[in-house]
Design a protein around this motif. Structure first.
Motif, PDB file in Angstrom:
ATOM      1  N   GLY A 133      41.255  33.823  28.654  1.00 31.05           N
ATOM      2  CA  GLY A 133      40.036  33.885  29.443  1.00 31.05           C
ATOM      3  C   GLY A 133      40.221  33.658  30.934  1.00 31.05           C
ATOM      4  O   GLY A 133      39.249  33.692  31.686  1.00 31.05           O
ATOM      5  N   ALA A 134      41.446  33.424  31.389  1.00 30.73           N
ATOM      6  CA  ALA A 134      41.695  33.168  32.810  1.00 30.73           C
ATOM      7  C   ALA A 134      41.389  34.417  33.639  1.00 30.73           C
ATOM      8  O   ALA A 134      41.625  35.538  33.191  1.00 30.73           O
ATOM      9  N   PRO A 135      40.862  34.220  34.850  1.00 30.88           N
ATOM     10  CA  PRO A 135      40.636  35.375  35.729  1.00 30.88           C
ATOM     11  C   PRO A 135      41.971  35.966  36.191  1.00 30.88           C
ATOM     12  O   PRO A 135      42.934  35.233  36.423  1.00 30.88           O
ATOM     13  N   LEU A 136      42.020  37.288  36.282  1.00 28.34           N
ATOM     14  CA  LEU A 136      43.246  37.989  36.655  1.00 28.34           C
ATOM     15  C   LEU A 136      42.971  38.989  37.760  1.00 28.34           C
ATOM     16  O   LEU A 136      41.949  39.661  37.746  1.00 28.34           O
ATOM     17  N   LEU A 152      45.479  47.658  24.333  1.00 28.16           N
ATOM     18  CA  LEU A 152      45.055  46.281  24.132  1.00 28.16           C
ATOM     19  C   LEU A 152      45.277  45.505  25.420  1.00 28.16           C
ATOM     20  O   LEU A 152      46.365  45.520  25.984  1.00 28.16           O
ATOM     21  N   GLY A 153      44.269  44.824  25.867  1.00 22.33           N
ATOM     22  CA  GLY A 153      44.366  44.040  27.095  1.00 22.33           C
ATOM     23  C   GLY A 153      42.993  43.926  27.724  1.00 22.33           C
ATOM     24  O   GLY A 153      42.016  44.364  27.149  1.00 22.33           O
ATOM     25  N   VAL A 199      53.864  48.485  28.407  1.00 24.06           N
ATOM     26  CA  VAL A 199      52.993  47.517  29.070  1.00 24.06           C
ATOM     27  C   VAL A 199      52.725  48.025  30.484  1.00 24.06           C
ATOM     28  O   VAL A 199      53.630  48.175  31.289  1.00 24.06           O
ATOM     29  N   VAL A 200      51.453  48.301  30.724  1.00 24.19           N
ATOM     30  CA  VAL A 200      51.019  48.867  32.000  1.00 24.19           C
ATOM     31  C   VAL A 200      50.285  47.792  32.788  1.00 24.19           C
ATOM     32  O   VAL A 200      49.447  47.077  32.231  1.00 24.19           O
ATOM     33  N   GLU A 201      50.609  47.683  34.065  1.00 24.89           N
ATOM     34  CA  GLU A 201      49.911  46.747  34.949  1.00 24.89           C
ATOM     35  C   GLU A 201      48.873  47.499  35.756  1.00 24.89           C
ATOM     36  O   GLU A 201      49.140  48.596  36.246  1.00 24.89           O
ATOM     37  N   ARG A 202      47.695  46.878  35.873  1.00 30.82           N
ATOM     38  CA  ARG A 202      46.632  47.450  36.703  1.00 30.82           C
ATOM     39  C   ARG A 202      46.035  46.352  37.575  1.00 30.82           C
ATOM     40  O   ARG A 202      45.828  45.239  37.100  1.00 30.82           O
ATOM     41  N   GLU A 203      45.768  46.700  38.810  1.00 28.28           N
ATOM     42  CA  GLU A 203      45.096  45.775  39.724  1.00 28.28           C
ATOM     43  C   GLU A 203      43.597  45.881  39.495  1.00 28.28           C
ATOM     44  O   GLU A 203      43.073  46.956  39.230  1.00 28.28           O
ATOM     45  N   GLY A 204      42.917  44.742  39.583  1.00 32.60           N
ATOM     46  CA  GLY A 204      41.468  44.746  39.401  1.00 32.60           C
ATOM     47  C   GLY A 204      40.960  43.339  39.180  1.00 32.60           C
ATOM     48  O   GLY A 204      41.663  42.351  39.399  1.00 32.60           O
ATOM     49  N   ASP A 205      39.736  43.254  38.732  1.00 29.78           N
ATOM     50  CA  ASP A 205      39.081  41.980  38.449  1.00 29.78           C
ATOM     51  C   ASP A 205      38.929  41.881  36.936  1.00 29.78           C
ATOM     52  O   ASP A 205      38.032  42.494  36.357  1.00 29.78           O
ATOM     53  N   PHE A 206      39.829  41.141  36.272  1.00 27.80           N
ATOM     54  CA  PHE A 206      39.874  41.068  34.820  1.00 27.80           C
ATOM     55  C   PHE A 206      39.809  39.619  34.351  1.00 27.80           C
ATOM     56  O   PHE A 206      40.059  38.700  35.117  1.00 27.80           O
ATOM     57  N   ASP A 207      39.533  39.449  33.078  1.00 26.24           N
ATOM     58  CA  ASP A 207      39.670  38.172  32.380  1.00 26.24           C
ATOM     59  C   ASP A 207      40.648  38.403  31.233  1.00 26.24           C
ATOM     60  O   ASP A 207      40.527  39.392  30.499  1.00 26.24           O
ATOM     61  N   CYS A 208      41.601  37.500  31.073  1.00 30.48           N
ATOM     62  CA  CYS A 208      42.603  37.620  30.020  1.00 30.48           C
ATOM     63  C   CYS A 208      41.933  37.572  28.647  1.00 30.48           C
ATOM     64  O   CYS A 208      41.107  36.693  28.390  1.00 30.48           O
ATOM     65  N   ARG A 209      42.296  38.507  27.777  1.00 28.05           N
ATOM     66  CA  ARG A 209      41.744  38.554  26.417  1.00 28.05           C
ATOM     67  C   ARG A 209      42.187  37.387  25.571  1.00 28.05           C
ATOM     68  O   ARG A 209      41.549  37.074  24.582  1.00 28.05           O
ATOM     69  N   ARG A 210      43.277  36.755  25.930  1.00 29.51           N
ATOM     70  CA  ARG A 210      43.778  35.643  25.126  1.00 29.51           C
ATOM     71  C   ARG A 210      43.234  34.303  25.600  1.00 29.51           C
ATOM     72  O   ARG A 210      42.699  33.545  24.826  1.00 29.51           O
TER      73      ARG A 210
END
Length: 131
Positions: free
Chosen positions: A100-103, A116-117, A87-98
């Motif tokens: 939909g929350a902003p990350l 997957l992510g 499990v790799v963490e990355r900083e950025g502007d994402f939406d959770c695939r499960r």
């Protein structure tokens, strides 16, 4: 549609099937309701035809057994995801695939068949069966 485009679309579907099969093989549950299993598969694809194909292929390969609305995981040779390595963490502007929350930090699961992510910290644990 040209043959080349069709071939790439088919390869993409095949890639999603393999990624979903890797996910099912890594789940840390002994059994789940069918709806919860589909919830996990839908982090890879929401195409109902492909979801059904993934379930059929998982059963054919001996990864799962379906019985009366439940899915039992078969553990022969399977291994769980190692959070420290896979499990790799990355900083950025994402939406959770499960959910939909902003990350601002996305968690990506590394499988042999692909990545997957992104997921939030609690959703990645839920998807993999840690919570």
């Amino acid at each position: 549609m040209t043959d080349d485009t069709h071939g790439r679309a088919s390869a993409n579907a095949d890639d999603r099937v393999e990624l979903a099969l890797d996910l099912l093989a890594a789940l840390e549950h002994d059994a789940l309701p069918l709806s919860a299993t589909v919830d996990r598969i839908e982090t890879v694809t929401t195409d109902p035809t492909l979801v059904r194909a993934i379930l059929d292929e998982a059963e054919l390969r001996g990864l799962i057994e379906r019985d009366d609305g439940r899915v039992r995981m078969r553990r022969e040779g399977g291994s769980f995801v190692r959070f420290e390595r896979q499990v790799v963490e990355r900083e950025g502007d994402f939406d959770c695939r499960r959910c939909g929350a902003p990350l601002s930090t996305g968690h990506f699961v590394q499988f042999e068949s692909g990545e997957l992510g992104p997921f939030g910290s609690s959703c990645v644990r839920k998807v993999l069966g840690r919570d």
